[in-house]
Design an enzyme around this catalytic site. Structure first.
Site, mmCIF file in Angstrom:
data_model
loop_
_atom_site.group_PDB
_atom_site.id
_atom_site.type_symbol
_atom_site.label_atom_id
_atom_site.label_comp_id
_atom_site.label_asym_id
_atom_site.label_seq_id
_atom_site.Cartn_x
_atom_site.Cartn_y
_atom_site.Cartn_z
ATOM 1 N N SER A 140 1.068 -1.496 0.588
ATOM 2 C CA SER A 140 -0.385 0.254 -0.069
ATOM 3 C C SER A 140 1.058 0.882 0.026
ATOM 4 O O SER A 140 1.933 1.214 0.558
ATOM 5 C CB SER A 140 -1.084 -0.388 1.788
ATOM 6 O OG SER A 140 -1.218 1.368 1.160
ATOM 7 N N TYR A 153 -1.367 -1.287 9.999
ATOM 8 C CA TYR A 153 -2.023 -1.715 9.429
ATOM 9 C C TYR A 153 -0.605 -1.387 8.168
ATOM 10 O O TYR A 153 -0.258 -2.406 7.378
ATOM 11 C CB TYR A 153 -2.972 -0.959 8.830
ATOM 12 C CG TYR A 153 -3.253 -1.018 6.985
ATOM 13 C CD1 TYR A 153 -3.921 -2.479 6.071
ATOM 14 C CD2 TYR A 153 -2.927 0.161 6.380
ATOM 15 C CE1 TYR A 153 -4.363 -1.600 5.141
ATOM 16 C CE2 TYR A 153 -2.995 0.163 4.672
ATOM 17 C CZ TYR A 153 -3.917 -1.020 4.061
ATOM 18 O OH TYR A 153 -4.347 -1.254 2.954
#
Ligand code: NAD
Length: 258
Positions: A140, A153
């Site tokens: 990401s 995350y």
């Protein structure tokens, strides 16, 4: 453009929805044989029914070694090997360090990071036997920059870049491993995340405005990069992470100078 993926064996984790589902469709269009590992097997099975492509879905929690081992046994006995692994399954959970419980931290790290280690562990011996292969880790933009309250995350995605380099180094030259780092993508993950906010439409607009292209990505746009990077048309890319983020973070915000 002939990507020469016909009959290649591709494993996509988290392939039932979002980026994973678009990736499965794109590989099936190229004539690849695809195995999907997902918790939502019914949705994943519909992708094969829709396209008439070759492959199957296995219900598998990719954060659990025992389940991954059983899934790869089935893939190897059905297809005889694995050529391409897309480590895509992931979850987004919110919290800064003090808010994040040990359970949430472990869960996010297990689904986003340990799963890529486990699936690679079971795919690599087959790739070595076949004399080559490609692993793509879907990281990401939060591997390299970070919004607020995504401690687990962002950590999991940064660590995926380390795992990517480690696999690339250990298994070169026959096996390539790379990561891709998307900006915001129009998938169930994003819609689930913003649904809780008081004004979801405003949050979505804010997401769009963050990107230089003033929109979020379509999952198909991420899938196209994944398929290209897995193919023999990208034979010299390994160990790297590729940003596909609509120019997020490129612009220096501040007072205009004319
Ligand atoms: P999504 O939530 O839309 O789909 C994720 C899929 O993974 C689902 O099919 C889900 O069932 C599956 N899954 C979740 N946990 C699993 C588990 N333990 N075992 C097996 N399958 C599991 O997500 P998405 O937006 O398509 O995201 C795909 C990947 O892309 C994730 O790794 C995510 O972190 C990454 N990513 C997404 C965005 C975005 O804006 N959507 C941006 C950057 C990176």
């Amino acid at each position: 453009m002939n990507l020469q993926l016909a009959q290649r064996v591709v494993v996509v984790t988290g392939g039932a929805k979002g980026i994973g589902a678009s990736t499965v469709r794109a590989f099936l269009r190229e004539g690849a044989r695809v195995a999907v590992l997902d918790l939502d097997v019914a949705t994943a099975e519909r992708l094969f029914a829709e396209s008439g492509g070759q492959g199957f879905a296995i219900r598998c929690d990719v954060s659990k070694q025992a389940e991954v081992a059983v899934a790869f046994d089935r893939i190897l006995s059905t297809f005889g090997g694995v050529d391409i692994l897309i480590n895509n399954a992931g979850i987004q959970m919110y919290g800064d360090v003090t808010e994040t419980s040990e359970e949430l931290w472990d869960h996010v790290l297990a689904v986003n990071l340990k799963s890529a280690f486990l699936c690679s562990k079971y795919a690599l011996p087959s790739m070595q036997e076949r004399g080559g292969g490609v692993i793509i880790n879907v990281a990401s933009i939060q591997a390299v920059m970070c919004q607020r309250k995504v401690a687990a995350y962002a950590t999991s995605k940064s660590a995926l870049l380390g795992l990517t380099r480690s696999i690339a180094v250990d298994y070169a030259p026959s096996i390539r491993c790379l990561a891709i780092c998307p900006g915001t993508v129009d998938t169930p993950m994003i819609h689930n995340a913003i649904r809780e906010s008081p004004d979801p439409a405003a949050v979505l607009r804010e997401c769009e405005e963050m990107h230089l292209l003033r929109r979020i990505a379509k999952p198909e746009e991420i899938a196209e990069l994944i398929v290209f990077a897995s193919s023999d048309l990208a034979p010299f890319i390994t160990g790297q992470s590729i940003r596909i983020d609509g120019g997020l973070g490129v612009e220096i915000k501040g007072s205009k100078q004319s």
